[in-house]
Design a protein around this motif. Structure first.
Motif, short mmCIF file in Angstrom:
data_model
loop_
_atom_site.label_atom_id
_atom_site.label_comp_id
_atom_site.label_asym_id
_atom_site.label_seq_id
_atom_site.Cartn_x
_atom_site.Cartn_y
_atom_site.Cartn_z
N TYR A 1 -0.47 2.61 -0.22
CA TYR A 1 0.03 3.56 0.78
C TYR A 1 -1.09 4.07 1.69
O TYR A 1 -0.89 4.25 2.89
CB TYR A 1 0.73 4.72 0.07
CG TYR A 1 1.30 5.76 1.01
CD1 TYR A 1 2.26 5.42 1.97
CD2 TYR A 1 0.87 7.09 0.95
CE1 TYR A 1 2.78 6.39 2.82
CE2 TYR A 1 1.40 8.06 1.80
CZ TYR A 1 2.35 7.70 2.74
OH TYR A 1 2.86 8.65 3.58
N PRO B 1 5.97 7.15 1.21
CA PRO B 1 5.59 5.83 0.68
C PRO B 1 6.75 4.85 0.53
O PRO B 1 6.63 3.69 0.92
CB PRO B 1 4.97 6.15 -0.68
CG PRO B 1 4.51 7.56 -0.57
CD PRO B 1 5.42 8.25 0.38
N TYR B 2 7.88 5.31 -0.04
CA TYR B 2 8.96 4.36 -0.32
C TYR B 2 9.72 3.93 0.93
O TYR B 2 10.50 2.98 0.88
CB TYR B 2 9.92 4.93 -1.38
CG TYR B 2 9.28 5.11 -2.75
CD1 TYR B 2 8.59 4.05 -3.34
CD2 TYR B 2 9.37 6.31 -3.43
CE1 TYR B 2 8.00 4.20 -4.59
CE2 TYR B 2 8.78 6.47 -4.68
CZ TYR B 2 8.09 5.41 -5.26
OH TYR B 2 7.50 5.55 -6.49
N GLY C 1 5.77 -0.42 -3.13
CA GLY C 1 6.00 0.99 -2.83
C GLY C 1 5.32 1.97 -3.75
O GLY C 1 4.83 3.02 -3.33
N CYS D 1 1.43 -5.41 -0.84
CA CYS D 1 1.62 -4.05 -1.34
C CYS D 1 2.91 -3.94 -2.14
O CYS D 1 3.70 -4.88 -2.20
CB CYS D 1 1.66 -3.07 -0.16
SG CYS D 1 3.03 -3.34 0.99
N TYR E 1 4.13 11.34 -3.39
CA TYR E 1 5.12 10.69 -4.27
C TYR E 1 6.00 11.72 -4.97
O TYR E 1 5.53 12.79 -5.36
CB TYR E 1 4.41 9.81 -5.30
CG TYR E 1 4.01 8.48 -4.73
CD1 TYR E 1 4.93 7.43 -4.65
CD2 TYR E 1 2.74 8.28 -4.21
CE1 TYR E 1 4.57 6.20 -4.10
CE2 TYR E 1 2.38 7.06 -3.66
CZ TYR E 1 3.30 6.02 -3.61
OH TYR E 1 2.95 4.83 -3.05
#
Lengths: 211, 211
Positions: free
Chosen positions: B15, B199-200, B9, B7, B169
């Motif tokens: 995600y 997500p990050y 970010g 994956c 996001y």
């Protein structure tokens, strides 16, 4: 009891359902939806499908929308087209999602813009952008079919009836079978299956109705 | 054995898989894929996934691609997030396909064009067109959530972890939570679930790495 498929000829997503019903030998009849006169935006249709889209399958008390969900239901009910093992079934599902995301999702919009909008309203930059993205998609499909007859395993499955959905249409959308020889031969194999018909023969409604 | 999720970010599709693994309490670790330096176009990654996309899940001998297929696998393995009945499972699948086709498929491309292309290469007509189409999509989602807490049934499911994938996001892509109050409250409900992270925080790699 005969299932009803709400559909119209121009819809490649409806064609995936119609072709799956036909190849699985389930009894069905089409119910014409007048998309081009706004029927899918009206309350009666929205009551049937809040997403405002065809196809919709009505089979007794079961009402289903989304072509892939209809395909999955037909396969579960008939025991056909779903793959031979859990691994094959997952692979079938994988290509069905890929189709929705990368292939049909983009081809459907591109073909609509190029053919079903009035010429003066066709957005050239959008069409060129989408055709560019679709080249990468066709490459994945053509490469996958280089060494195999069917999308998954050694027989036709829902992965085939999904991915071929838009590729049998005669209107231009930047796809020429001659450029993608493995796709071309695979479409010939599908067209040779018992009961196969092109979209405008299988479902009511086609562009000449509005000419 | 700990599953590996290939994956990065910025990928909302990755995600969806990461969030599903987390909420289903499956053990997993992220493996960073250097998408922005072309890793997904190189032969080693293509050998892992001929579609050239993240996410890829490796769980023992099982290698899976397409976020929805990974979600389905995690749910089957853990018995969580899949719906309580055959009808709910079909409804979950329906929204997952809708997400791939109408929501994530379009948001992902729009956000990429608006944020991850150099400013001089951002196609204004394409972005405007996609934002227009997305308004219809957000309307369907917001209307669906007007009378319910979760996408399907009365608890969180794969339909939620699919449809929310891109909406957490921070980069602009034409979606403002304030404009869609039912979506806004639903995102708050998801963010309050045990283990949730944005997500990050959940996956390696983010735009500041390239700043």
């Amino acid at each position: 009891m005969t299932a009803k498929l709400y559909c119209f000829g121009e819809s490649g997503n409806a064609y995936k359902a119609a072709l799956t019903l036909t190849l699985a030998q389930m009894e069905w009849v089409p119910v014409f939806v007048d998309f081009f006169n706004g029927e899918t935006r009206q309350p009666p249709f929205r009551a049937l499908n809040e997403m405002g889209e065809v196809p919709v399958l009505v089979d007794g008390d079961t009402v289903l929308t989304q072509s892939a969900v209809i395909q999955d239901y037909v396969s579960s009910k008939t025991g056909k087209l779903g793959g031979r093992s859990a691994a094959e079934r997952r692979e079938v599902l994988r290509w069905m999602f890929w189709d929705n995301h990368k292939l049909s999702g983009q081809v459907g919009a591109t073909r609509f813009l190029m053919n079903f909008l009035p010429p003066e309203k066709r957005p050239a930059e959008v069409i060129a952008f989408q055709q560019g993205r679709l080249k990468a998609t066709y490459t994945v499909l053509n490469d996958h079919l280089a060494s195999r007859d069917w999308m998954v395993g050694d027989q036709v499955s829902l992965a085939d009836t999904a991915c071929c959905g838009y590729l049998f249409y005669p209107e231009p959308f930047g796809f020429d079978r001659k450029d993608w020889p493995h796709v071309d031969r695979w479409l010939d194999r599908i067209a040779a299956l018992p009961g196969w018909q092109p979209p405008y023969d299988m479902m009511p409604g086609n562009p000449s109705d509005r000419a």
